[in-house]
Design a protein around this motif. Structure first.
Motif, PDB file in Angstrom:
ATOM      1  N   GLN A  73     -13.634   6.364  -2.554  1.00 16.77           N
ATOM      2  CA  GLN A  73     -13.168   7.337  -1.555  1.00 16.77           C
ATOM      3  C   GLN A  73     -11.936   6.822  -0.803  1.00 16.77           C
ATOM      4  OE1 GLN A  73     -16.827   7.775   0.606  1.00 16.77           O
ATOM      5  NE2 GLN A  73     -17.579   9.457  -0.694  1.00 16.77           N
ATOM      6  N   VAL A  74     -11.903   5.515  -0.495  1.00 20.35           N
ATOM      7  CA  VAL A  74     -10.726   4.946   0.172  1.00 20.35           C
ATOM      8  C   VAL A  74      -9.515   5.015  -0.752  1.00 20.35           C
ATOM      9  CG1 VAL A  74      -9.728   2.869   1.176  1.00 20.35           C
ATOM     10  CG2 VAL A  74     -12.111   3.444   1.649  1.00 20.35           C
ATOM     11  N   ALA A  75      -9.724   4.734  -2.051  1.00 17.65           N
ATOM     12  CA  ALA A  75      -8.618   4.817  -3.017  1.00 17.65           C
ATOM     13  C   ALA A  75      -8.073   6.237  -3.096  1.00 17.65           C
ATOM     14  CB  ALA A  75      -9.088   4.337  -4.385  1.00 17.65           C
ATOM     15  N   ALA A  76      -8.975   7.243  -3.065  1.00 16.75           N
ATOM     16  CA  ALA A  76      -8.530   8.638  -3.074  1.00 16.75           C
ATOM     17  C   ALA A  76      -7.808   8.995  -1.782  1.00 16.75           C
ATOM     18  CB  ALA A  76      -9.737   9.557  -3.285  1.00 16.75           C
ATOM     19  N   LEU A  77      -8.227   8.383  -0.678  1.00 15.34           N
ATOM     20  CA  LEU A  77      -7.601   8.662   0.616  1.00 15.34           C
ATOM     21  C   LEU A  77      -6.140   8.246   0.651  1.00 15.34           C
ATOM     22  CD1 LEU A  77      -7.859   9.332   3.734  1.00 15.34           C
ATOM     23  CD2 LEU A  77      -8.472   6.918   4.018  1.00 15.34           C
ATOM     24  N   ILE A  78      -5.813   7.100   0.057  1.00 13.14           N
ATOM     25  CA  ILE A  78      -4.449   6.555   0.199  1.00 13.14           C
ATOM     26  C   ILE A  78      -3.533   6.894  -0.968  1.00 13.14           C
ATOM     27  CG2 ILE A  78      -5.238   4.667   1.673  1.00 13.14           C
ATOM     28  CD1 ILE A  78      -5.182   2.825  -0.689  1.00 13.14           C
ATOM     29  N   ASP A  92      -1.105   9.384  -3.109  1.00 15.20           N
ATOM     30  CA  ASP A  92      -0.194  10.420  -2.613  1.00 15.20           C
ATOM     31  C   ASP A  92       0.131  11.489  -3.654  1.00 15.20           C
ATOM     32  OD1 ASP A  92       1.240   8.868  -4.323  1.00 15.20           O
ATOM     33  OD2 ASP A  92       2.807   8.297  -2.889  1.00 15.20           O
ATOM     34  N   ASP A  93      -0.702  11.601  -4.692  1.00 13.22           N
ATOM     35  CA  ASP A  93      -0.458  12.609  -5.727  1.00 13.22           C
ATOM     36  C   ASP A  93      -1.199  13.917  -5.450  1.00 13.22           C
ATOM     37  OD1 ASP A  93       1.137  10.841  -7.157  1.00 13.22           O
ATOM     38  OD2 ASP A  93      -0.579   9.975  -8.209  1.00 13.22           O
ATOM     39  N   ASP A  94      -2.352  13.837  -4.799  1.00 17.00           N
ATOM     40  CA  ASP A  94      -3.180  15.021  -4.572  1.00 17.00           C
ATOM     41  C   ASP A  94      -3.638  15.003  -3.119  1.00 17.00           C
ATOM     42  OD1 ASP A  94      -5.052  17.036  -4.495  1.00 17.00           O
ATOM     43  OD2 ASP A  94      -5.941  16.551  -6.451  1.00 17.00           O
ATOM     44  N   PHE A  95      -2.958  15.775  -2.282  1.00 24.64           N
ATOM     45  CA  PHE A  95      -3.262  15.792  -0.853  1.00 24.64           C
ATOM     46  C   PHE A  95      -4.641  16.396  -0.566  1.00 24.64           C
ATOM     47  CE2 PHE A  95       1.444  15.790  -0.868  1.00 24.64           C
ATOM     48  CZ  PHE A  95       1.632  14.589  -0.197  1.00 24.64           C
ATOM     49  N   ARG A  96      -5.040  17.399  -1.364  1.00 25.50           N
ATOM     50  CA  ARG A  96      -6.362  18.001  -1.154  1.00 25.50           C
ATOM     51  C   ARG A  96      -7.455  16.971  -1.415  1.00 25.50           C
ATOM     52  NH1 ARG A  96      -7.585  23.607  -4.043  1.00 25.50           N
ATOM     53  NH2 ARG A  96      -5.964  24.169  -2.537  1.00 25.50           N
ATOM     54  N   LYS A  97      -7.280  16.180  -2.446  1.00 25.91           N
ATOM     55  CA  LYS A  97      -8.249  15.128  -2.766  1.00 25.91           C
ATOM     56  C   LYS A  97      -8.293  14.083  -1.643  1.00 25.91           C
ATOM     57  CE  LYS A  97      -9.364  11.855  -6.455  1.00 25.91           C
ATOM     58  NZ  LYS A  97      -8.923  11.291  -7.771  1.00 25.91           N
ATOM     59  N   ALA A  98      -7.129  13.776  -1.065  1.00 28.07           N
ATOM     60  CA  ALA A  98      -7.078  12.813   0.034  1.00 28.07           C
ATOM     61  C   ALA A  98      -7.812  13.344   1.257  1.00 28.07           C
ATOM     62  CB  ALA A  98      -5.621  12.504   0.387  1.00 28.07           C
ATOM     63  N   ASP A  99      -7.662  14.639   1.557  1.00 35.85           N
ATOM     64  CA  ASP A  99      -8.366  15.229   2.703  1.00 35.85           C
ATOM     65  C   ASP A  99      -9.874  15.213   2.486  1.00 35.85           C
ATOM     66  OD1 ASP A  99      -6.151  15.683   4.229  1.00 35.85           O
ATOM     67  OD2 ASP A  99      -5.880  17.761   3.580  1.00 35.85           O
ATOM     68  N   LEU A 143      -2.696  -4.434   2.006  1.00 34.09           N
ATOM     69  CA  LEU A 143      -1.438  -3.690   2.075  1.00 34.09           C
ATOM     70  C   LEU A 143      -0.396  -4.431   2.906  1.00 34.09           C
ATOM     71  CD1 LEU A 143      -2.909  -0.123   2.730  1.00 34.09           C
ATOM     72  CD2 LEU A 143      -2.150  -1.076   0.533  1.00 34.09           C
ATOM     73  N   ASP A 144       0.883  -4.153   2.612  1.00 35.17           N
ATOM     74  CA  ASP A 144       1.998  -4.688   3.407  1.00 35.17           C
ATOM     75  C   ASP A 144       2.348  -3.653   4.471  1.00 35.17           C
ATOM     76  OD1 ASP A 144       4.248  -5.758   4.520  1.00 35.17           O
ATOM     77  OD2 ASP A 144       5.488  -5.622   2.713  1.00 35.17           O
ATOM     78  N   PHE A 145       1.670  -3.737   5.625  1.00 36.63           N
ATOM     79  CA  PHE A 145       1.876  -2.747   6.680  1.00 36.63           C
ATOM     80  C   PHE A 145       3.020  -3.130   7.616  1.00 36.63           C
ATOM     81  CE2 PHE A 145      -1.912  -5.380   7.220  1.00 36.63           C
ATOM     82  CZ  PHE A 145      -1.470  -6.263   8.194  1.00 36.63           C
ATOM     83  N   GLU A 146       3.790  -4.179   7.250  1.00 45.13           N
ATOM     84  CA  GLU A 146       4.941  -4.576   8.071  1.00 45.13           C
ATOM     85  C   GLU A 146       6.223  -3.864   7.631  1.00 45.13           C
ATOM     86  OE1 GLU A 146       5.344  -8.780   9.035  1.00 45.13           O
ATOM     87  OE2 GLU A 146       3.501  -9.145   7.941  1.00 45.13           O
ATOM     88  N   GLU A 147       6.576  -4.012   6.339  1.00 50.52           N
ATOM     89  CA  GLU A 147       7.895  -3.587   5.883  1.00 50.52           C
ATOM     90  C   GLU A 147       7.867  -2.507   4.792  1.00 50.52           C
ATOM     91  OE1 GLU A 147      10.610  -4.494   7.195  1.00 50.52           O
ATOM     92  OE2 GLU A 147      10.236  -6.352   8.274  1.00 50.52           O
ATOM     93  N   ASP A 148       6.903  -2.596   3.885  1.00 51.10           N
ATOM     94  CA  ASP A 148       6.881  -1.696   2.733  1.00 51.10           C
ATOM     95  C   ASP A 148       6.546  -0.268   3.180  1.00 51.10           C
ATOM     96  OD1 ASP A 148       5.279  -0.348   0.324  1.00 51.10           O
ATOM     97  OD2 ASP A 148       6.646  -1.848  -0.502  1.00 51.10           O
ATOM     98  N   LYS A 149       7.452   0.657   2.939  1.00 54.96           N
ATOM     99  CA  LYS A 149       7.284   2.022   3.431  1.00 54.96           C
ATOM    100  C   LYS A 149       6.050   2.696   2.833  1.00 54.96           C
ATOM    101  CE  LYS A 149      12.177   2.849   4.390  1.00 54.96           C
ATOM    102  NZ  LYS A 149      13.368   3.675   4.087  1.00 54.96           N
ATOM    103  N   SER A 150       5.825   2.489   1.525  1.00 54.23           N
ATOM    104  CA  SER A 150       4.678   3.114   0.868  1.00 54.23           C
ATOM    105  C   SER A 150       3.373   2.566   1.440  1.00 54.23           C
ATOM    106  CB  SER A 150       4.754   2.859  -0.637  1.00 54.23           C
ATOM    107  OG  SER A 150       3.611   3.377  -1.288  1.00 54.23           O
ATOM    108  N   ASP A 151       3.292   1.237   1.596  1.00 54.87           N
ATOM    109  CA  ASP A 151       2.067   0.636   2.127  1.00 54.87           C
ATOM    110  C   ASP A 151       1.859   0.972   3.598  1.00 54.87           C
ATOM    111  OD1 ASP A 151       1.544  -0.404  -0.311  1.00 54.87           O
ATOM    112  OD2 ASP A 151       1.735  -2.519   0.243  1.00 54.87           O
ATOM    113  N   VAL A 152       2.941   1.118   4.341  1.00 53.08           N
ATOM    114  CA  VAL A 152       2.814   1.521   5.747  1.00 53.08           C
ATOM    115  C   VAL A 152       2.197   2.919   5.842  1.00 53.08           C
ATOM    116  CG1 VAL A 152       4.106   2.159   7.825  1.00 53.08           C
ATOM    117  CG2 VAL A 152       4.657   0.045   6.625  1.00 53.08           C
ATOM    118  N   ALA A 153       2.625   3.816   4.942  1.00 46.97           N
ATOM    119  CA  ALA A 153       2.065   5.175   4.939  1.00 46.97           C
ATOM    120  C   ALA A 153       0.577   5.144   4.581  1.00 46.97           C
ATOM    121  CB  ALA A 153       2.834   6.044   3.948  1.00 46.97           C
ATOM    122  N   LYS A 154       0.196   4.293   3.620  1.00 41.79           N
ATOM    123  CA  LYS A 154      -1.222   4.184   3.239  1.00 41.79           C
ATOM    124  C   LYS A 154      -2.041   3.605   4.392  1.00 41.79           C
ATOM    125  CE  LYS A 154      -0.191   3.555  -1.678  1.00 41.79           C
ATOM    126  NZ  LYS A 154      -0.233   2.609  -2.836  1.00 41.79           N
TER     127      LYS A 154
END
Length: 432
Positions: A297-302, A304-311, A335-346
Motif C-alpha cells: 500500500q505504501v508503494a502504491a501511495l508514492i 506517480d503513474d496512477d493517482f486514483r490508485k495512490a488515493d 528516500l532522498d528528501f533533501e535534494e531529489d525532487k522525485s523523492d521529495v514529492a514521495k
C-alpha cells in the motif's frame, strides 16, 4: 827681523779648503734631492692624466630620449606585459551569458562559461585542501562530480525566477545595466536585478579571468581565452518581521562546499524531539502478511503513474491507523528528501498520510529554495529545513510509539455555555 810662521798659514788654508769641500758636497745633495722630487711630481701628474683619460674613454654617451608612443600597447607599472588601449568587453559578455543561463536553469550552459581549474584552485586554497584531495589531483570522474556539486548550489530556483521576471528581456537585448572593474587579465562585473518599481532585489557579481598562457592584448577580445572564476550573490531589500531591513552580505556560491557535517550531540534538541531516519521496528505480534500488505500500500501511495490508485492506498493506510505508521516511516527512510525532487514529492505523500493518521504536523514543505529562514514562502524550504521536519517525525514516533493510541479530534461544544467557557479558557491561556 822676526821670522814668518808658515805652518799656521798652511793650517788656515787647509781648514778653508775643507769647509769648501763640505759646502760643495751639501749643495750636490740638495741638487739631487730637488731632481728626485721633480721626477716624482712629474710621475704623479702623468699617472693622473692617464687615469682621467681612461675614465673619459669608458663613459657611455648619454642615450637619446625616445619619443613616447601614441598608439599601441603601453607598459604596466610593475608588470612587463602589454596593456590594450581599450578594456575588454568579454567579462561583461560572460556575466550576461551566465545570467541568461541561470534564468533558464541550464547547468550545461553555465558549465561552459566556467574556468574550472582556476575556480577550484581558489576554492581549494581558501579551504586549505590537502594534496591528494585538491581538484587538480582528482581524476576526470571526480572532477565532474565536484563541478556538479558546485552547479547545484549556483542554479537556485528562486534566483532564476527573479531574473526571469525582472531582467531576462534586457539581458537578451544587451541593454541590461551593470557596473564593472575590468583590468588587463581580470574583470569583475556587478549585475543588479531590480523589480518593476526599480527596487533592488538581487545582486550577482561575476568575477572572470584571462586563462593561463593567453596574451593580454591579442586575446583581449577572444571569448575562448576568458572564464568565470568566482560568483557571488547578495539578496537586496529583505526585511524582518518588524519591517526593518536586513543587511545581507555577499555570499560565494562555493561557501561551505567542503564543510563537514558535525556529529549530532546525543541530547534532546530544542523543540520537538528528533531522531535519525531508520528502519523502525514493526509492532510486536504483527504477522508477515500484514507487513507485506502495508508495504504494498505504501508503494502504491508514492507511485506517480496512477493517482486514483495512490488515493485508494492513502485511505487504506489511514484506516489502519497506528499499525501503518512503521511502514510509512520505513519507506521514507529510504528516500532522498533533501535534494531529489522525485523523492521529495514521495516523502510529501507519506507525510500527508502521517498527518491524517496522527494529527501531527512538523512543517515539511516540498518546494525547494536555498534562501532559508522562511524566505521561500509557505511551501518552500531548504534541504536542512526538510531534514529537520523528517527527523521530528522519527523523534515523535520513538517517544510515543508505546503510548500513542489514535488521533484525538477536537471536542465540539454541545451548548452555548460550553462555547463561552472554551473561549474564556483560551483567553486565560493567552494571558499566561
Amino acid at each position: 827681523m822676526a821670522s814668518r810662521r808658515p805652518a799656521r798659514r798652511n793650517s788656515r788654508s787647509g781648514n778653508k779648503s775643507k769647509k769648501d769641500a763640505q759646502l760643495s758636497a751639501r749643495e750636490q745633495m740638495n741638487k739631487n734631492d730637488n731632481k728626485m722630487a721633480m721626477q716624482i711630481l712629474g710621475g704623479c701628474l702623468v699617472g693622473a692624466l692617464l687615469i682621467f683619460g681612461m675614465f673619459m674613454m669608458s663613459d657611455d654617451p648619454q642615450p637619446e630620449k625616445r619619443k613616447e608612443r601614441r598608439r599601441g600597447p603601453t607598459e604596466i607599472i610593475g608588470d612587463n606585459r602589454p596593456s590594450p588601449l581599450v578594456e575588454s568587453v568579454v567579462p561583461i559578455w560572460l556575466a550576461e551569458r551566465f545570467m541568461i543561463a541561470l534564468a533558464s536553469e541550464d547547468e550545461e550552459a553555465v558549465s561552459k562559461l566556467m574556468a574550472w581549474d582556476l575556480l577550484f584552485g581558489k576554492i581549494d586554497s581558501l579551504n586549505n585542501r590537502q594534496p591528494g584531495e585538491r581538484y587538480a589531483d582528482l581524476d576526470a570522474a571526480a572532477k565532474k562530480k565536484m563541478q556538479a556539486r558546485y552547479l547545484e548550489k549556483v542554479i537556485d530556483p528562486d534566483f532564476a525566477q527573479l531574473i526571469r521576471d525582472n531582467a531576462l528581456e534586457d539581458l537578451k537585448e544587451g541593454i541590461f545595466m551593470n557596473t564593472n572593474d575590468i583590468g588587463d587579465d581580470y574583470g569583475n562585473v556587478n549585475m543588479m536585478v531590480e523589480d518593476s518599481r526599480g527596487r533592488p532585489k538581487l545582486l550577482i557579481q561575476v568575477k572572470t579571468q584571462l586563462l593561463p598562457g593567453m596574451h593580454t592584448v591579442r586575446d583581449a577580445k577572444n571569448r575562448e581565452a576568458w572564464g568565470i572564476v568566482t560568483i557571488l550573490h547578495q539578496l537586496q531589500g529583505q526585511v524582518n518581521s518588524e519591517g526593518t531591513k536586513i543587511r545581507m552580505r555577499k555570499k560565494d556560491f562555493a561557501e561551505n562546499l567542503f564543510k563537514k557535517k558535525k556529529k549530532r550531540k546525543k541530547r534532546r534538541p530544542a523543540g520537538p524531539p528528533e531522531a535519525d531516519p531508520s528502519q523502525v521496528e514493526w509492532p510486536e505480534g504483527m504477522g508477515q502478511g500484514t507487513k507485506s500488505q502495508i508495504e504494498s500500500q505504501v508503494a502504491a501511495l508514492i507511485q506517480d503513474d496512477d493517482f486514483r490508485k495512490a488515493d485508494q492506498a492513502k485511505f487504506a493506510l489511514m484506516d489502519r491507523g497506528k499499525a501503518a505508521i512503521p511502514g510509512l516511516l520505513r519507506a521514507m527512510s529510504q528516500l532522498d528528501f533533501e535534494e531529489d525532487k522525485s523523492d521529495v514529492a514521495k516523502s510529501f505523500q507519506i507525510i500527508q498520510t502521517l498527518r491524517e493518521i496522527t494529527g501531527m504536523n512538523f512543517n515539511f514543505r516540498p518546494m525547494m529554495t536555498k534562501q532559508g529562514l522562511g524566505m521561500g514562502g509557505m511551501t518552500r524550504a531548504t534541504p536542512e529545513e526538510r531534514v529537520k521536519a523528517v527527523r521530528r517525525w522519527y523523534g515523535w514516533w520513538e517517544v510515543n510509539k508505546k503510548t500513542w493510541t489514535k488521533k484525538v479530534a477536537p471536542k465540539e461544544p454541545e451548548s452555548w455555555d460550553d462555547l463561552v467557557e472554551d473561549e474564556d479558557k483560551d483567553k486565560k491561556k493567552k494571558k499566561k
